[in-house]
Design a protein around this motif. Structure first.
Motif, PDB file in Angstrom:
ATOM      1  N   ILE A 199      14.009  82.441  30.331  1.00  0.00           N
ATOM      2  CA  ILE A 199      13.952  83.062  28.995  1.00  0.00           C
ATOM      3  C   ILE A 199      14.784  82.271  27.978  1.00  0.00           C
ATOM      4  O   ILE A 199      15.221  82.804  26.948  1.00  0.00           O
ATOM      5  CB  ILE A 199      14.387  84.551  29.031  1.00  0.00           C
ATOM      6  N   GLY A 200      15.059  80.997  28.331  1.00  0.00           N
ATOM      7  CA  GLY A 200      15.732  80.113  27.381  1.00  0.00           C
ATOM      8  C   GLY A 200      17.245  80.243  27.362  1.00  0.00           C
ATOM      9  O   GLY A 200      17.900  79.746  26.439  1.00  0.00           O
ATOM     10  N   HIS A 201      17.821  80.910  28.382  1.00  0.00           N
ATOM     11  CA  HIS A 201      19.285  80.959  28.488  1.00  0.00           C
ATOM     12  C   HIS A 201      19.708  79.935  29.528  1.00  0.00           C
ATOM     13  O   HIS A 201      18.885  79.425  30.283  1.00  0.00           O
ATOM     14  CB  HIS A 201      19.744  82.360  28.908  1.00  0.00           C
ATOM     15  N   ASP A 202      21.023  79.656  29.589  1.00  0.00           N
ATOM     16  CA  ASP A 202      21.505  78.660  30.535  1.00  0.00           C
ATOM     17  C   ASP A 202      22.052  79.372  31.781  1.00  0.00           C
ATOM     18  O   ASP A 202      23.183  79.860  31.790  1.00  0.00           O
ATOM     19  CB  ASP A 202      22.593  77.811  29.854  1.00  0.00           C
ATOM     20  N   GLY A 203      21.206  79.426  32.814  1.00  0.00           N
ATOM     21  CA  GLY A 203      21.601  80.127  34.041  1.00  0.00           C
ATOM     22  C   GLY A 203      22.857  79.554  34.669  1.00  0.00           C
ATOM     23  O   GLY A 203      23.694  80.282  35.194  1.00  0.00           O
ATOM     24  N   MET A 204      23.003  78.233  34.581  1.00  0.00           N
ATOM     25  CA  MET A 204      24.156  77.604  35.223  1.00  0.00           C
ATOM     26  C   MET A 204      25.461  77.956  34.520  1.00  0.00           C
ATOM     27  O   MET A 204      26.517  78.028  35.137  1.00  0.00           O
ATOM     28  CB  MET A 204      23.953  76.085  35.253  1.00  0.00           C
ATOM     29  N   GLN A 205      25.353  78.174  33.202  1.00  0.00           N
ATOM     30  CA  GLN A 205      26.554  78.572  32.454  1.00  0.00           C
ATOM     31  C   GLN A 205      27.102  79.890  33.001  1.00  0.00           C
ATOM     32  O   GLN A 205      28.315  80.093  33.069  1.00  0.00           O
ATOM     33  CB  GLN A 205      26.205  78.709  30.971  1.00  0.00           C
ATOM     34  N   LEU A 206      26.194  80.770  33.411  1.00  0.00           N
ATOM     35  CA  LEU A 206      26.627  82.053  33.981  1.00  0.00           C
ATOM     36  C   LEU A 206      27.404  81.825  35.286  1.00  0.00           C
ATOM     37  O   LEU A 206      28.449  82.441  35.511  1.00  0.00           O
ATOM     38  CB  LEU A 206      25.410  82.964  34.230  1.00  0.00           C
ATOM     39  N   ILE A 207      26.910  80.921  36.124  1.00  0.00           N
ATOM     40  CA  ILE A 207      27.613  80.616  37.380  1.00  0.00           C
ATOM     41  C   ILE A 207      29.022  80.094  37.051  1.00  0.00           C
ATOM     42  O   ILE A 207      30.014  80.521  37.657  1.00  0.00           O
ATOM     43  CB  ILE A 207      26.839  79.556  38.216  1.00  0.00           C
ATOM     44  N   GLU A 208      29.087  79.192  36.079  1.00  0.00           N
ATOM     45  CA  GLU A 208      30.391  78.607  35.703  1.00  0.00           C
ATOM     46  C   GLU A 208      31.351  79.685  35.199  1.00  0.00           C
ATOM     47  O   GLU A 208      32.524  79.708  35.565  1.00  0.00           O
ATOM     48  CB  GLU A 208      30.199  77.535  34.621  1.00  0.00           C
ATOM     49  N   GLU A 209      30.830  80.599  34.367  1.00  0.00           N
ATOM     50  CA  GLU A 209      31.686  81.670  33.814  1.00  0.00           C
ATOM     51  C   GLU A 209      32.228  82.559  34.936  1.00  0.00           C
ATOM     52  O   GLU A 209      33.395  82.924  34.947  1.00  0.00           O
ATOM     53  CB  GLU A 209      30.881  82.557  32.846  1.00  0.00           C
ATOM     54  N   ILE A 210      31.354  82.914  35.872  1.00  0.00           N
ATOM     55  CA  ILE A 210      31.791  83.812  36.965  1.00  0.00           C
ATOM     56  C   ILE A 210      32.817  83.089  37.845  1.00  0.00           C
ATOM     57  O   ILE A 210      33.832  83.687  38.245  1.00  0.00           O
ATOM     58  CB  ILE A 210      30.582  84.323  37.792  1.00  0.00           C
ATOM     59  N   CYS A 211      32.585  81.812  38.111  1.00  0.00           N
ATOM     60  CA  CYS A 211      33.551  81.049  38.927  1.00  0.00           C
ATOM     61  C   CYS A 211      34.914  81.049  38.238  1.00  0.00           C
ATOM     62  O   CYS A 211      35.951  81.268  38.887  1.00  0.00           O
ATOM     63  CB  CYS A 211      33.096  79.602  39.111  1.00  0.00           C
ATOM     64  N   LEU A 212      34.901  80.820  36.947  1.00  0.00           N
ATOM     65  CA  LEU A 212      36.152  80.775  36.174  1.00  0.00           C
ATOM     66  C   LEU A 212      36.884  82.120  36.266  1.00  0.00           C
ATOM     67  O   LEU A 212      38.082  82.175  36.567  1.00  0.00           O
ATOM     68  CB  LEU A 212      35.830  80.431  34.713  1.00  0.00           C
ATOM     69  N   ILE A 213      36.155  83.189  36.043  1.00  0.00           N
ATOM     70  CA  ILE A 213      36.760  84.531  36.052  1.00  0.00           C
ATOM     71  C   ILE A 213      37.296  84.869  37.441  1.00  0.00           C
ATOM     72  O   ILE A 213      38.446  85.286  37.593  1.00  0.00           O
ATOM     73  CB  ILE A 213      35.740  85.595  35.586  1.00  0.00           C
ATOM     74  N   TYR A 214      36.465  84.686  38.464  1.00  0.00           N
ATOM     75  CA  TYR A 214      36.895  85.042  39.825  1.00  0.00           C
ATOM     76  C   TYR A 214      38.105  84.191  40.250  1.00  0.00           C
ATOM     77  O   TYR A 214      39.006  84.688  40.932  1.00  0.00           O
ATOM     78  CB  TYR A 214      35.749  84.847  40.831  1.00  0.00           C
ATOM     79  N   ASN A 215      38.110  82.922  39.837  1.00  0.00           N
ATOM     80  CA  ASN A 215      39.236  82.052  40.212  1.00  0.00           C
ATOM     81  C   ASN A 215      40.546  82.488  39.559  1.00  0.00           C
ATOM     82  O   ASN A 215      41.623  82.177  40.049  1.00  0.00           O
ATOM     83  CB  ASN A 215      38.949  80.582  39.838  1.00  0.00           C
ATOM     84  N   ASN A 216      40.439  83.206  38.428  1.00  0.00           N
ATOM     85  CA  ASN A 216      41.656  83.703  37.760  1.00  0.00           C
ATOM     86  C   ASN A 216      42.322  84.824  38.545  1.00  0.00           C
ATOM     87  O   ASN A 216      43.471  85.166  38.291  1.00  0.00           O
ATOM     88  CB  ASN A 216      41.316  84.251  36.363  1.00  0.00           C
ATOM     89  N   TYR A 217      41.569  85.440  39.448  1.00  0.00           N
ATOM     90  CA  TYR A 217      42.071  86.603  40.191  1.00  0.00           C
ATOM     91  C   TYR A 217      41.888  86.374  41.687  1.00  0.00           C
ATOM     92  O   TYR A 217      40.864  86.765  42.267  1.00  0.00           O
ATOM     93  CB  TYR A 217      41.352  87.883  39.730  1.00  0.00           C
TER      94      TYR A 217
END
Ligand code: E4P
Length: 221
Positions: free
Chosen positions: A136-154
Motif C-alpha cells: 500500500i506504498g508504505h515502507d514495511g522495513m521501516q516498521l521492522i527497524e522501529e520495532i527493533c529500536l524500541i525493543y532494544n531500549n527495553y
C-alpha cells in the motif's frame, strides 16, 4: 537469525528440513485454505517434523472463543505457538495463554505502537507484515527497524520480532540487518536466496575442468 517457513505444505517443509535451516513454521488461514487439507492434521504433522515453534491461528474474533480455540490448538503439541490477531481481544487472549506457558504469536502487526502493546501482553512473537505495508506504498522495513529500536531500549522485553509477509530475498536481508530475531519465509523465497547464476556457472566450469583431469576422488575397487 532464525528461519521459519511460511507454508502449510508438508512437502515444502520436508524438502528443506535436511539443510537444518528450518527453525519453525508459520501458517495462517489463507495458507491452510490453499493447502486444501485439515488444519489440525497439518499442524500435528508440522509439529512432528520440526522441533521449533509451529504457529496455528485461531479463527474466532472474541476473547472467550479465541481462548478456547488457543488452548485446544496448544494441546496438539508442546511446540504449537497460538497465533492471535492484534486486537484488544487478541491481546487479552495473549496475556492468558502466555501466563499459562503457551507460546503466542501476535499477528497482523502494522505499527510500532501495536508491537509495543503485544510485548506488554506477553507475546512470544510479534509478526509485523512487511509485504502488505509495501503493497500500500508504505515502507514495511521501516516498521521492522522501529520495532527493533524500541525493543532494544527495553532489555526486559522478551518478545521476538518475527518479520512476516516476506516477498523477496531483499526483505530477508534487510530484516536481518535491522536485527529481527526471526524471518518467516515462503519456500519460494528460500530458493531465491539460494540461487545465484555465478554459482551455477562456476559449477558448470568446475565439472568440465574436473572431467579433463580424468581423475576420480573415490577409485572403484
Ligand atoms: C505469517 O505468519 C503471515 O501470516 C504471512 O507471512 C503473511 O504473508 P502474506 O502477506 O504474503 O500473505
Amino acid at each position: 537469525m532464525k528461519f521459519f517457513l511460511d507454508t502449510a505444505h508438508i512437502e515444502e517443509v520436508k524438502e528443506l528440513i535436511e539443510t537444518g535451516l528450518v527453525d519453525g513454521i508459520t501458517t495462517n488461514p489463507s495458507l491452510i485454505a490453499a493447502s486444501g487439507r485439515d488444519f489440525k492434521k497439518v499442524i500435528a504433522e508440522m509439529c512432528e517434523l520440526v522441533a521449533g515453534p509451529v504457529s496455528a491461528e485461531v479463527a474466532a474474533l472474541d476473547h472467550p472463543t479465541m481462548l478456547k480455540e488457543g488452548r485446544h490448538l496448544a494441546k496438539i503439541a508442546p511446540n504449537v505457538a497460538v497465533k492471535v490477531p492484534l486486537t484488544l481481544d487478541g491481546l487479552k487472549t495473549c496475556r492468558v495463554l502466555s501466563d499459562e506457558g503457551i507460546m503466542v504469536n501476535v499477528t497482523l502487526c502494522f505499527s510500532a505502537g501495536q508491537a509495543l502493546l503485544a510485548a506488554k501482553a506477553g507475546a512470544t512473537f510479534i509478526s509485523p507484515f512487511i509485504g502488505r505495508l509495501d503493497d500500500i506504498g508504505h515502507d514495511g522495513m521501516q516498521l521492522i527497524e522501529e520495532i527493533c529500536l524500541i525493543y532494544n531500549n527495553y532489555p526486559d522485553i522478551e518478545t521476538e520480532i518475527l518479520a512476516a509477509s516476506i516477498r523477496n530475498p531483499l526483505h530477508v536481508i534487510a530484516a536481518a540487518q535491522a536485527g529481527a530475531h526471526v524471518a518467516t519465509i515462503p519456500p519460494k523465497v528460500v530458493h531465491q536466496l539460494l540461487k545465484h547464476p555465478l554459482t551455477d556457472n562456476g559449477i558448470a566450469t568446475f565439472v568440465k575442468d574436473w572431467e579433463k583431469t580424468g581423475q576420480k576422488i573415490i577409485n572403484k575397487k
